[in-house]
Design an enzyme around this catalytic site. Structure first.
Site, PDB file in Angstrom:
ATOM      1  CG  HIS A 206       8.137  25.570  17.021  1.00 35.07           C
ATOM      2  ND1 HIS A 206       7.663  24.597  16.191  1.00 35.07           N
ATOM      3  CD2 HIS A 206       7.122  25.885  17.839  1.00 35.07           C
ATOM      4  CE1 HIS A 206       6.402  24.348  16.488  1.00 35.07           C
ATOM      5  NE2 HIS A 206       6.038  25.106  17.492  1.00 35.07           N
TER       6      HIS A 206
HETATM    7  C1  UD1 Z   1       4.284  29.361  20.266  1.00 37.08           C
HETATM    8  C2  UD1 Z   1       3.336  28.399  20.955  1.00 37.08           C
HETATM    9  C3  UD1 Z   1       3.457  27.023  20.324  1.00 37.08           C
HETATM   10  C4  UD1 Z   1       3.255  27.100  18.818  1.00 37.08           C
HETATM   11  C5  UD1 Z   1       4.192  28.127  18.221  1.00 37.08           C
HETATM   12  C6  UD1 Z   1       3.909  28.305  16.765  1.00 37.08           C
HETATM   13  C7  UD1 Z   1       2.878  28.665  23.336  1.00 37.08           C
HETATM   14  C8  UD1 Z   1       3.203  28.169  24.690  1.00 37.08           C
HETATM   15  N1  UD1 Z   1       3.688  28.231  22.361  1.00 37.08           N
HETATM   16  O1  UD1 Z   1       5.607  28.919  20.486  1.00 37.08           O
HETATM   17  O2  UD1 Z   1       2.480  26.159  20.874  1.00 37.08           O
HETATM   18  O3  UD1 Z   1       3.517  25.837  18.287  1.00 37.08           O
HETATM   19  O4  UD1 Z   1       3.990  29.389  18.886  1.00 37.08           O
HETATM   20  O5  UD1 Z   1       5.016  28.822  16.106  1.00 37.08           O
HETATM   21  O6  UD1 Z   1       1.963  29.417  23.179  1.00 37.08           O
HETATM   22  N2  UD1 Z   1       9.815  35.329  18.787  1.00 37.08           N
HETATM   23  C9  UD1 Z   1      10.277  36.281  17.895  1.00 37.08           C
HETATM   24  N3  UD1 Z   1       9.363  36.809  17.040  1.00 37.08           N
HETATM   25  C10 UD1 Z   1       8.050  36.471  17.026  1.00 37.08           C
HETATM   26  C11 UD1 Z   1       7.608  35.527  17.952  1.00 37.08           C
HETATM   27  C12 UD1 Z   1       8.514  34.959  18.816  1.00 37.08           C
HETATM   28  O7  UD1 Z   1      11.441  36.618  17.876  1.00 37.08           O
HETATM   29  O8  UD1 Z   1       7.280  37.018  16.199  1.00 37.08           O
HETATM   30  C13 UD1 Z   1      10.816  34.718  19.696  1.00 37.08           C
HETATM   31  C14 UD1 Z   1      10.942  35.435  21.039  1.00 37.08           C
HETATM   32  O9  UD1 Z   1      12.276  35.368  21.428  1.00 37.08           O
HETATM   33  C15 UD1 Z   1      10.102  34.566  21.956  1.00 37.08           C
HETATM   34  C16 UD1 Z   1      10.322  33.180  21.376  1.00 37.08           C
HETATM   35  O10 UD1 Z   1      10.422  33.377  19.966  1.00 37.08           O
HETATM   36  O11 UD1 Z   1      10.502  34.659  23.288  1.00 37.08           O
HETATM   37  C17 UD1 Z   1       9.201  32.224  21.679  1.00 37.08           C
HETATM   38  O12 UD1 Z   1       7.943  32.771  21.261  1.00 37.08           O
HETATM   39  P1  UD1 Z   1       6.582  32.303  21.963  1.00 37.08           P
HETATM   40  O13 UD1 Z   1       5.436  32.957  21.294  1.00 37.08           O
HETATM   41  O14 UD1 Z   1       6.677  32.429  23.435  1.00 37.08           O
HETATM   42  O15 UD1 Z   1       6.566  30.758  21.709  1.00 37.08           O
HETATM   43  P2  UD1 Z   1       6.795  29.928  20.387  1.00 37.08           P
HETATM   44  O16 UD1 Z   1       8.043  29.144  20.553  1.00 37.08           O
HETATM   45  O17 UD1 Z   1       6.682  30.807  19.198  1.00 37.08           O
HETATM   46  N1  UDP Z   2       5.100  27.306   8.373  1.00 34.47           N
HETATM   47  C1  UDP Z   2       5.368  28.311   7.456  1.00 34.47           C
HETATM   48  N2  UDP Z   2       6.659  28.698   7.280  1.00 34.47           N
HETATM   49  C2  UDP Z   2       7.690  28.128   7.949  1.00 34.47           C
HETATM   50  C3  UDP Z   2       7.403  27.085   8.874  1.00 34.47           C
HETATM   51  C4  UDP Z   2       6.105  26.702   9.068  1.00 34.47           C
HETATM   52  O1  UDP Z   2       4.460  28.833   6.820  1.00 34.47           O
HETATM   53  O2  UDP Z   2       8.836  28.521   7.742  1.00 34.47           O
HETATM   54  C5  UDP Z   2       3.706  26.923   8.613  1.00 34.47           C
HETATM   55  C6  UDP Z   2       3.424  25.462   8.385  1.00 34.47           C
HETATM   56  O3  UDP Z   2       3.075  25.257   7.037  1.00 34.47           O
HETATM   57  C7  UDP Z   2       2.286  25.174   9.329  1.00 34.47           C
HETATM   58  C8  UDP Z   2       2.500  26.166  10.449  1.00 34.47           C
HETATM   59  O4  UDP Z   2       3.429  27.129   9.981  1.00 34.47           O
HETATM   60  O5  UDP Z   2       1.031  25.436   8.739  1.00 34.47           O
HETATM   61  C9  UDP Z   2       3.035  25.466  11.645  1.00 34.47           C
HETATM   62  O6  UDP Z   2       3.439  26.397  12.587  1.00 34.47           O
HETATM   63  P1  UDP Z   2       4.432  26.042  13.745  1.00 34.47           P
HETATM   64  O7  UDP Z   2       5.262  24.883  13.368  1.00 34.47           O
HETATM   65  O8  UDP Z   2       5.130  27.302  14.096  1.00 34.47           O
HETATM   66  O9  UDP Z   2       3.449  25.710  14.951  1.00 34.47           O
HETATM   67  P2  UDP Z   2       2.628  24.395  15.398  1.00 34.47           P
HETATM   68  O10 UDP Z   2       1.840  23.925  14.244  1.00 34.47           O
HETATM   69  O11 UDP Z   2       3.616  23.411  15.897  1.00 34.47           O
HETATM   70  O12 UDP Z   2       1.795  24.897  16.511  1.00 34.47           O
END
Ligand code: UD1
Ligand code: UDP
Length: 454
Positions: A206
Site C-alpha cells: 500500500h
Molecule cells: C496511510 C498512511 C500510511 C499507513 C496507511 C495504513 C499517510 C501519509 N499514509 O496510507 O502511513 O501505512 O495509511 O493503511 O498518512 N482510501 C479508501 N478508503 C479508506 C481510506 C483510504 O478508499 O478508508 C483510499 C483513498 O482513495 C485514498 C487512498 O486510499 O486517497 C489513500 O489513503 P490515505 O489515507 O491517504 O493513505 P494510505 O495509503 O491509506
Molecule cells: N491488516 C489487516 N487486514 C488486512 C491487512 C492488514 O487487519 O487486510 C492489519 C495488519 O495485521 C497490521 C496492520 O493492518 O496490523 C497494518 O496496516 P497497514 O499495512 O495498512 O499499515 P502500516 O502498518 O504499514 O502503517
C-alpha cells in the site's frame, strides 16, 4: 489524568487498542478517543473497533482522503479545536501517518504535551511521507516511547533528551498475543478454499512509493506470475486496488489461478492468514512486525526499512520490487528448511507483549504530566551546545546524574571505546575509555573543563 488518544488509520487503531485498554484500567483516568477519519471504509476502520474491543470513538473529525497537505492541515485544524475544548493533560498518538503529524502539531502549538508511541523509527528515506511525519512528530513530542533499542538509540543520536525517551516495546506484540487465542474462530482459510499444508504466501502492498509507481507494481505482478507454485492471498488496500486498475494490472492479477485478490480483511482473519502462511511479502510496517512476532519469513517489498531489526536478525530481506529478486527471496524461504528453522528460533525484536502496560504505568506512576508542559529554558549562553569527550581522570566512575550535578551538562549519548552506542540511565557509571556526548549551557563549560581536566 485526562488523556486524549488520537487514531486515524487501520494500524493506529490496532496499535492503540491495547494502550486504551491498559489506561482504562487506571482509576482516575479520563480517556477521550478521537478518530481523525483518515480511514473511513468499514473494513479499514470500524471492524477493528469491534474486533479488538475498543470503545467507539468519542468523536470523528471526518478528515477523509486528500493530498498530504490537506490531510495534515485538516487534522491539525480540527484536532486543535478538540484540544482547546477538552483540555487534556496530554495527547497520545502511535505511528507515522498524516493523522499523527497533524495531531502532534496541534497539541504542540497548544502547549499540550504530545506523547509519541512507536517513536524513533528511521528509514532515512525522505521520499516517504511517513519519514517526514515520524521525524517531526518525534521531535515535537514531550515523551517518546521507543519500541526497540535501535529506535531509542536513533533518538539519542538526534540529541533527544534521554529522560524523555522510554523503551517500551511495540504494542503490536500485545495485540497479536491477545488475539492469537481467538484466531481459530476465523473461517478465512475455509472461505478461500485454502487447505493447511499447501504452500501459502500473504501479500500486502500500500505504500505510496509502490502503489503510485507503475513500474514497481508491474515488478510485483511479474514476480507473482512466476511464483505459481504457491497460493497467494493478497488483501487489497483501497489505494492499491485503484492504482492496479488504472495501470491495467488488476485484470491480469485476477486471471492468475494461484492468486486470490480479496478485500481488506478484519484482524482475526488477517492474523489467521498470516499464521498459516509460509512466507509473507509486504511493504507494510505493521505486517513486518507481525511476521517477526509469528516467526514467518518476510520479503520486504521496499528499498529500505525503518525496522532493520527484521533484516539484522534474519527474519527477512529488503528486496525492492525487482521480479527476480522477489522470486528468489520467496523461493529461499519456501524451500530452504534450515533458513525456516532458524527463523522459528529467533527472538522477537519488537517486545514481549507488555508494551501497553509499560506505557500506562509510565504515564500513571512515573511522570507528572504537568511537568511535561513546555517551559522556556534559560540559557545564559543563548542556547545549549554539544561536546564530546573520552572518559578518563576524574570523570571515571561517576554516574550520569552526578555528572549533570557537577557540570550542568546533560549526557545525550554514550558509546563503548569501539564506537557502539550503549544504553544508560541516571545511575549508570561512566567507564574509562567510553565516548560521551553531552550538551549544556556554554556558560557552564568551565565546570565541565575542570572535571575533564582540560
Ligand atoms: C496511510 C498512511 C500510511 C499507513 C496507511 C495504513 C499517510 C501519509 N499514509 O496510507 O502511513 O501505512 O495509511 O493503511 O498518512 N482510501 C479508501 N478508503 C479508506 C481510506 C483510504 O478508499 O478508508 C483510499 C483513498 O482513495 C485514498 C487512498 O486510499 O486517497 C489513500 O489513503 P490515505 O489515507 O491517504 O493513505 P494510505 O495509503 O491509506
Ligand atoms: N491488516 C489487516 N487486514 C488486512 C491487512 C492488514 O487487519 O487486510 C492489519 C495488519 O495485521 C497490521 C496492520 O493492518 O496490523 C497494518 O496496516 P497497514 O499495512 O495498512 O499499515 P502500516 O502498518 O504499514 O502503517
Amino acid at each position: 489524568m485526562r488523556l486524549l488518544l488520537s487514531v486515524g488509520t487501520r494500524p493506529e487503531i490496532i496499535k492503540m487498542a491495547p494502550v486504551y485498554e491498559a489506561l482504562s484500567k487506571i482509576r482516575e483516568t479520563e480517556l477521550f478517543l478521537v478518530h481523525t477519519g483518515q480511514h473511513y471504509d468499514w473494513e479499514m476502520s470500524e471492524i477493528f473497533f469491534s474486533e479488538l474491543g475498543l470503545e467507539e470513538p468519542d468523536l470523528n473529525l471526518g478528515i477523509g482522503s486528500g493530498d498530504q497537505m490537506a490531510q495534515t492541515a485538516g487534522v491539525m485544524r480540527e484536532m486543535g479545536k478538540v484540544i482547546v475544548n477538552y483540555e487534556p493533560d496530554a495527547v497520545l498518538s502511535v505511528g507515522d501517518t498524516n493523522s499523527v503529524l497533524g495531531t502532534a502539531l496541534a497539541s504542540s502549538k497548544l502547549e499540550t504535551p504530545f506523547i509519541h508511541i512507536e517513536s524513533g523509527l528511521r528509514s532515512y528515506d525522505f521520499t516517504m511521507p511517513e519519514e517526514v511525519n515520524r521525524r517531526a512528530a518525534d521531535h515535537l513530542a514531550a515523551l517518546n516511547f521507543a519500541p526497540t533499542p535501535r529506535a531509542l538509540s536513533n533518538l539519542s543520536e538526534e540529541g533527544y533528551p534521554p529522560k524523555r525517551v522510554i523503551l517500551s516495546g511495540n504494542t503490536i506484540v500485545d495485540v497479536v498475543e491477545r488475539m492469537l487465542g481467538a484466531i481459530e474462530k476465523s473461517t478465512i482459510l475455509r472461505d478461500l478454499g485454502v487447505s493447511e499444508g499447501e504452500p501459502l504466501m500473504t501479500v500486502t502492498v500500500h505504500r505510496k512509493e509502490n502503489a503510485d509507481r507503475e513500474y514497481r507494481m508491474l515488478g510485483i505482478v511479474k514476480a507473482l506470475r512466476e511464483l505459481d507454485e504457491v497460493t497467494v492471498v493478497w488483501p487489497l488496500h483501497p489505494r492499491t486496488k485503484k492504482r492496479l486498475r488504472s495501470y491495467g494490472l488488476l485484470d491480469e492479477l485476477k486471471s492468475m489461478e494461484h492468486v486470490m485478490l480479496v478485500d481488506p480483511l478484519g484482524y482475526l482473519d488477517f492474523l489467521r492468514l498470516l499464521s498459516a502462511s509460509d512466507v509473507v511479502a509486504t511493504d507494510s510496517g505493521g505486517v513486518q512486525e507481525e511476521s517477526a512476532t509469528l516467526k514467518k519469513p518476510c520479503v520486504i517489498l521496499r528499498d529500505n526499512t525503518e525496522r532493520p531489526e527484521i533484516v539484522e536478525l534474519g527474519f527477512g530481506e529488503v528486496v525492492g520490487t525487482n521480479p527476480s529478486s522477489i522470486v528468489s527471496a520467496v523461493r529461499k524461504y519456501l524451500y530452504q528448511e534450515e533458513v525456516r528453522r532458524t527463523i522459528e528460533s529467533l527472538p522477537n525484536p519488537f517486545g514481549d507483549g507488555t508494551a501497553s502496560k509499560r506505557i500506562a504505568d509510565v504515564l500513571w506512576r512515573v511522570w507528572d504530566l504537568k511537568s511535561l508542559k513546555p517551559e522556556s529554558p534559560h540559557y545564559r549562553g543563548g542556547s545549549p551546545h554539544y561536546v564530546a569527550f573520552v572518559v578518563g581522570g576524574r570523570a571515571r566512575g561517576i554516574t550520569i546524574s552526578q555528572f549533570a550535578e557537577m557540570t550542568g551538562y546533560e549526557v545525550v549519548s554514550v558509546y563503548d571505546p569501539a564506537g557502539s552506542p550503549l544504553p544508560f540511565g541516571p545511575s549508570t557509571p561512566l567507564m574509562e575509555g567510553e565516548i560521551v556526548r553531552a550538551r549544556g549551557d556554554p556558560f557552564d563549560s568551565p565546570r565541565l573543563s575542570k572535571l575533564l581536566g582540560r
